[in-house]
Design an enzyme around this catalytic site. Structure first.
Site, PDB file in Angstrom:
ATOM      1  N   HIS A 133      35.424  43.879  45.174  1.00 23.28           N
ATOM      2  CA  HIS A 133      36.180  43.245  44.085  1.00 23.28           C
ATOM      3  C   HIS A 133      37.600  43.811  44.036  1.00 23.28           C
ATOM      4  O   HIS A 133      37.873  44.767  43.301  1.00 23.28           O
ATOM      5  CB  HIS A 133      35.466  43.474  42.747  1.00 23.28           C
ATOM      6  CG  HIS A 133      34.290  42.572  42.555  1.00 23.28           C
ATOM      7  ND1 HIS A 133      34.399  41.349  41.917  1.00 23.28           N
ATOM      8  CD2 HIS A 133      33.004  42.687  42.936  1.00 23.28           C
ATOM      9  CE1 HIS A 133      33.220  40.764  41.898  1.00 23.28           C
ATOM     10  NE2 HIS A 133      32.350  41.543  42.526  1.00 23.28           N
ATOM     11  N   CYS A 155      33.637  38.648  46.921  1.00 22.47           N
ATOM     12  CA  CYS A 155      32.214  38.923  46.701  1.00 22.47           C
ATOM     13  C   CYS A 155      31.383  37.655  46.951  1.00 22.47           C
ATOM     14  O   CYS A 155      31.182  37.279  48.094  1.00 22.47           O
ATOM     15  CB  CYS A 155      31.990  39.504  45.311  1.00 22.47           C
ATOM     16  SG  CYS A 155      30.377  40.311  45.126  1.00 22.47           S
ATOM     17  N   GLU A 169      40.125  42.711  42.573  1.00 21.87           N
ATOM     18  CA  GLU A 169      40.754  42.577  41.253  1.00 21.87           C
ATOM     19  C   GLU A 169      40.495  43.795  40.373  1.00 21.87           C
ATOM     20  O   GLU A 169      41.116  43.951  39.306  1.00 21.87           O
ATOM     21  CB  GLU A 169      40.260  41.300  40.555  1.00 21.87           C
ATOM     22  CG  GLU A 169      38.912  41.390  39.894  1.00 21.87           C
ATOM     23  CD  GLU A 169      37.726  41.284  40.841  1.00 21.87           C
ATOM     24  OE1 GLU A 169      36.579  41.276  40.352  1.00 21.87           O
ATOM     25  OE2 GLU A 169      37.939  41.193  42.068  1.00 21.87           O
TER      26      GLU A 169
END
Length: 228
Positions: free
Chosen positions: A205, A105, A207
């Protein structure tokens, strides 16, 4: 893994702290790596790359538009000159040492600005919708189409559905970066550095993607290959 320097509270204490959401740590561990947190120091020592096998430029506040010669948009916020400078230093040191890099990001935006590109400061002004950041603290979903022959295309396939939370994006692309992923509205969602080095940026993102560890496993594999 780069961190945020922000006010924090734990127990009876309230002060500035270097923080990173645990989701980043968990996916790196599950992918086979060991996370090491890097605070945004005013004068970061690039020699720290000597003890690192990979670098993750994490998400966070906006990059200071002065770094790419622009005046701030009314919606631009959360900037940190110290963090911007520290992460650019780490990025340049990593590229010079052939240490694999993943920008997440804001991290992708740092890569683009550091290598000579610019940013769109408020994406809804361009695409006409808030889908990339639908509500405060709420991730949106974006379908990203990936280029044939790209590293990310090989990892994730022709297209992938991702979690996103950003109101800025790549404007003018840095000369050394290749756009390899786009959202349906044309927003650049993924870039790769030209040449054989592992340096990848994603606007989303990864994660937040639960069981899908493919991107972080590829970073760990690239880091392991450097050690071999």
């Amino acid at each position: 893994m780069t961190t945020y320097l922000v006010p924090a509270r734990h127990g009876v204490w309230e002060h500035e702290a270097a923080l990173l959401p645990r989701t980043y740590l968990d996916v790196v561990v599950r992918a086979g790596g060991t996370p090491l947190l890097l605070p945004p120091l005013p004068e970061v020592d690039p020699d720290v790359l000597g003890v690192l096998d990979g670098l993750v430029l994490s998400g966070g506040g906006d990059v200071d538009p002065a770094r790419y010669g622009a005046e701030p948009h009314p919606q631009t916020g959360g900037t940190s000159a110290v963090r911007d400078a520290a992460e650019e230093t780490l990025l340049r040191a990593a590229l010079a040492a052939d240490v694999p890099v993943l920008g997440v990001c804001r991290g992708m935006q740092v890569m683009n600005v550091a290598l000579g590109g610019t940013l769109v400061q408020h994406l809804p002004d361009v695409v006409g919708h808030e889908g990339h950041r639908p509500e405060p603290a709420t991730f949106g979903r974006t379908c990203v189409r990936l280029a044939d022959g790209s590293l990310l295309g090989g990892l994730l396939g022709e297209q992938t559905d991702v979690a996103c939370y950003h109101h800025q994006a790549v404007g003018e692309l840095a000369p050394d970066l290749v756009p390899v992923g786009r959202a349906e509205d044309g927003t650049v969602e993924a870039v790769e550095l030209r040449g054989p080095r592992y340096a990848v940026g994603v606007q989303w993102h990864p994660e937040q993607t639960g069981e899908d560890l493919r991107l972080f496993r590829s970073l760990v594999a690239a880091a392991s290959a450097v050690l071999a």
